[in-house]
Design an enzyme around this catalytic site. Structure first.
Site, PDB file in Angstrom:
ATOM      1  N   ARG A  54      45.032  34.240  42.327  1.00 19.90           N
ATOM      2  CA  ARG A  54      44.475  33.514  42.181  1.00 19.90           C
ATOM      3  C   ARG A  54      44.055  33.140  40.751  1.00 19.90           C
ATOM      4  O   ARG A  54      43.669  31.812  40.005  1.00 19.90           O
ATOM      5  CB  ARG A  54      43.570  34.176  43.376  1.00 19.90           C
ATOM      6  CG  ARG A  54      43.687  33.096  43.956  1.00 19.90           C
ATOM      7  CD  ARG A  54      42.217  34.246  45.215  1.00 19.90           C
ATOM      8  NE  ARG A  54      42.202  35.597  45.429  1.00 19.90           N
ATOM      9  CZ  ARG A  54      40.912  36.361  45.458  1.00 19.90           C
ATOM     10  NH1 ARG A  54      39.811  35.759  46.389  1.00 19.90           N
ATOM     11  NH2 ARG A  54      40.635  37.054  45.184  1.00 19.90           N
ATOM     12  N   CYS A  95      41.591  38.970  39.457  1.00 17.04           N
ATOM     13  CA  CYS A  95      40.898  38.949  40.070  1.00 17.04           C
ATOM     14  C   CYS A  95      41.165  39.849  41.867  1.00 17.04           C
ATOM     15  O   CYS A  95      41.223  41.108  40.978  1.00 17.04           O
ATOM     16  CB  CYS A  95      41.710  37.322  41.242  1.00 17.04           C
ATOM     17  SG  CYS A  95      43.079  37.402  41.233  1.00 17.04           S
TER      18      CYS A  95
END
Lengths: 385, 305
Positions: free
Chosen positions: B260, B255
């Site tokens: 994330r 990411c």
């Protein structure tokens, strides 16, 4: 004698308080309760108004009459707050030596800039007739001159942002964040704070002005001024509740955010303010949401003060004379500049800092008193007093 | 009488073991399960919330605070926490070799998922996520505590970091060139296409826009339901299969800074059982690296603004 001079204004302010309380979103982006922040703001405004908890008035009473009652009120607030903060710290950060700071607490960098900012803030208090928190509660009394001072403060904030990067590179970058508990432990820091406050209180209460009495007030008990010490104890309580549930007391974060966001929008500010967002204090973030916890706190304060003032017959709408406008405006600019570079004001740095065991709070207290004294002398000299 | 008591104690012990066993069947625990097991001495609850003051103003009773910025990463060089650092933090949190660790946190469990990934890298077993994280626990009106904890120090020992769970830049570049892995970009479609370099408000960014050449885009949020819980394994399987991630090839997730993508790593690796590496350098490394293959669909040119 009726308790209230303006039942309609009081009713409108109470209605606004209830309507806002019920319509606020539950939480802000960080999960803090906005209604709680608003209610605490209302309580804070009410207590400040009822007990005339105004740092400039308190300082002037001391300079002019050696009347220490207001100062004793501040000491009461600091003592109650320090005890409450210590209780919270014990639960949140049992080991203060681990190299961490308690979350959100206003433990700011100790620098020359802090002292300079607090000193200038003190002069601004003397010139504009109030610190920022007192201007806010005065708004609730109908003192519209405070609007001028607060507008000046907004401009002062912008000047503060403009000077920030220079001050950061010259001075603030090397500042150290000093937390008494990290040196002395929670109990040691609390004992040291209470010892200094106690010794000061003892000395103050032996001053000749300590015997001063207000003239008898024929109004009903609720309409009379609350003693400063009572106000101080309540301020201490509100400070602890606020820290526990929402965040440390402060009144300039929202003003600063408004100033920063508007000035950035018109391209007045540099895109990067070095290190600013990393410091604890009345952080002035660029606004992303309309409702911030500090914004609703300040609105609550003004409304709470309005209710208190109208019920007690202190609601006296007054516009400043044209000749007072430059003084109010300049005083406001000094307040705003000082509060920006010191990362807060008499509430956010002085009260919330000393309660948290921050050296920065004590530095602010001393430098601000010095500035207020200079300002007081200057005003006396200007008026031929 | 004594034998009755012994029987009761044994039964209680079995009940506790039974419920831990029930939990260890999957990589997730539900809020109901956690509620019933708050007193269970076998579990150690760790909160990884990234916003300051969140843990302190009320956490799930018994949880220890783990600070992402200092506890789960190396505070000096850009790296995951060192073995010694992490081991001492876990021991302070009372984690024993046989404990079941349950992680949860704010911001959609992203940082808790990073914690699960780092613990996996160091070979810690029995690590689970609270499905739905802190947000669901709060939304269900469950109790929070602010009391300090006094946990006896644990005895967990970490193994050496397992490189198989972590992709470095060179491996990602190799994977692009040899097509040995499916690379999953879990950022928003606008970041993937290169319309923007980073979402508004993030200071750590890159000087190139776009994505790792050959990567497919499945935003992390597609893996969760509205209340923040992961979708069912069947739904997850279908979701990723549609993007060509079906477990037939090893996977690399990335990411912007790697937190994330830990969330998607968890879904693919722990829930679906695929072979997955998390690339924690992510776009803030790749988008700044010199001479690596980039695809920039939007054609955004970096101008230093």
């Amino acid at each position: 004698m009726p308790l209230t001079s303006r039942p309609l204004v009081a009713a409108a302010a109470i209605a606004a308080l209830i309507a806002i309380l019920l319509s606020l979103p539950e939480r802000d982006a960080l999960g803090r309760s906005l209604p709680v922040s608003f209610a605490l703001g209302a309580g804070f405004g009410l207590v400040l108004q009822r007990s005339r908890f105004c740092f400039w008035c308190i300082a002037r009473d001391w300079f002019a009459d050696r009347d220490p009652r207001g100062l004793l009120g501040i000491i009461a607030a600091l003592a109650v707050g320090a005890i409450g903060y210590a209780a919270v710290f014990g639960a949140w950060l049992p080991d203060p030596f681990a190299g961490r700071l308690p979350p959100d607490a206003h433990i700011g960098p100790v620098s020359l800039t802090l002292a300079l900012g607090a000193f200038v803030f003190g002069i601004g208090m003397a010139l504009s007739g109030s610190c920022i928190s007192a201007h806010l509660y005065r708004l609730g009394e109908g003192a519209f001159g405070s609007v001028v001072a607060l507008l000046g403060a907004l401009a002062g904030f912008v000047l503060g942002f403009l000077s920030w990067n220079t001050l950061y590179l010259l001075d603030i970058h090397r500042a150290r964040v000093i937390w008494l508990s990290a040196w002395l432990g929670h109990s040691g820091a609390l004992a040291a704070t209470l010892a200094v406050l106690g010794a000061t209180a003892l000395w103050l209460s032996r001053q000749p002005g300590a015997e001063a009495q207000d003239p008898p007030d024929p109004r009903p008990a609720l309409a009379r001024r609350w003693p400063a010490v009572v106000g101080g104890i309540l301020v201490g309580w509100i400070a602890v509740l606020a820290y526990f549930r929402v965040g440390p007391l402060g009144v300039t974060a929202e003003l600063g955010s408004v100033a920063r966001t508007s000035a950035m929008a018109v391209g007045l500010l540099p895109t990067v303010l070095h290190g600013l967002d990393g410091f604890a204090g009345c952080a002035t973030v660029v606004k992303e949401t309309l409702l911030s916890r500090n914004g609703v706190f300040v609105i609550g304060m003004v409304l709470g003060s309005t209710v208190a003032a109208t019920l007690a017959g202190d609601w006296k709408p007054a516009w400043p004379g044209l000749r007072a406008v430059p003084r109010l405006l300049l005083g406001g600019v000094l307040l705003g500049w000082g509060a920006m570079v010191a990362l807060g004001c008499t509430v956010g740095v002085l009260l919330s800092g000393i309660m948290a065991g921050a050296l920065s709070g004590w530095i602010f207290l001393l430098a601000c008193l010095a500035g207020a004294w200079i300002g007081w002398r200057a005003r006396n000299w200007a008026t031929g007093g | 009488m004594a034998s009755k008591i012994r029987l009761l104690v044994t039964a209680a012990g079995l009940a506790i073991l039974g419920s831990v066993a029930a939990a260890s069947e999957g990589p997730l625990v539900t809020t109901e399960w956690l509620q019933e097991n708050l007193e269970n001495p076998e579990i150690r609850l760790l909160e990884v919330s990234v916003n300051p003051g969140v843990y302190e103003r009320g956490h799930i009773p018994g949880a220890t605070n783990i600070v992402w910025h200092t506890d789960l990463v190396d505070p000096v060089r850009r790296d995951i926490a060192s073995k010694d650092q992490l081991q001492s933090i876990l021991r302070d949190a009372g984690v024993n070799a046989d404990s079941t660790i349950i992680l949860y946190g704010d911001t959609n469990n992203w940082f808790a998922a990073w914690g699960a990934w780092v613990l996996d890298v160091y070979g810690v077993e029995n690590v689970k996520l609270l499905d739905g994280g802190r947000a669901l626990w709060e939304a269900e009106g469950r109790q929070l505590s602010t009391s300090p904890l006094a946990l006896a120090a644990g005895n967990i020992e970490l193994g050496e970091a397992d490189p198989a769970l972590r992709a470095k830049l060179a491996e990602v570049v190799d994977a692009v060139e040899s097509e040995s892995h499916v690379i999953v970009d879990i950022r928003s479609p606008d970041e993937y296409s290169g319309k923007i370099i980073a979402p508004e408000g993030f200071k750590e960014t890159a000087i190139r826009a776009g994505h790792v050449s050959g990567a497919v885009n499945v935003p992390w949020s597609q893996a969760v339901q509205e209340d923040g819980r992961f979708k069912s394994p069947e739904d997850l399987k279908a979701l990723y299969a549609e993007a060509g991630v079906d477990g037939s090839k090893p996977v690399i997730t990335y990411c912007r800074i790697g937190e994330r993508s830990s969330h998607t790593w968890f879904a693919l690796s722990k829930i679906l059982g695929y072979d997955v590496k998390n690339y924690d350098g992510s776009w803030t490394e790749y988008g700044n690296a010199v001479g690596v293959p980039v695809t920039n669909l939007a054609g955004t040119i970096w101008t230093g603004r």
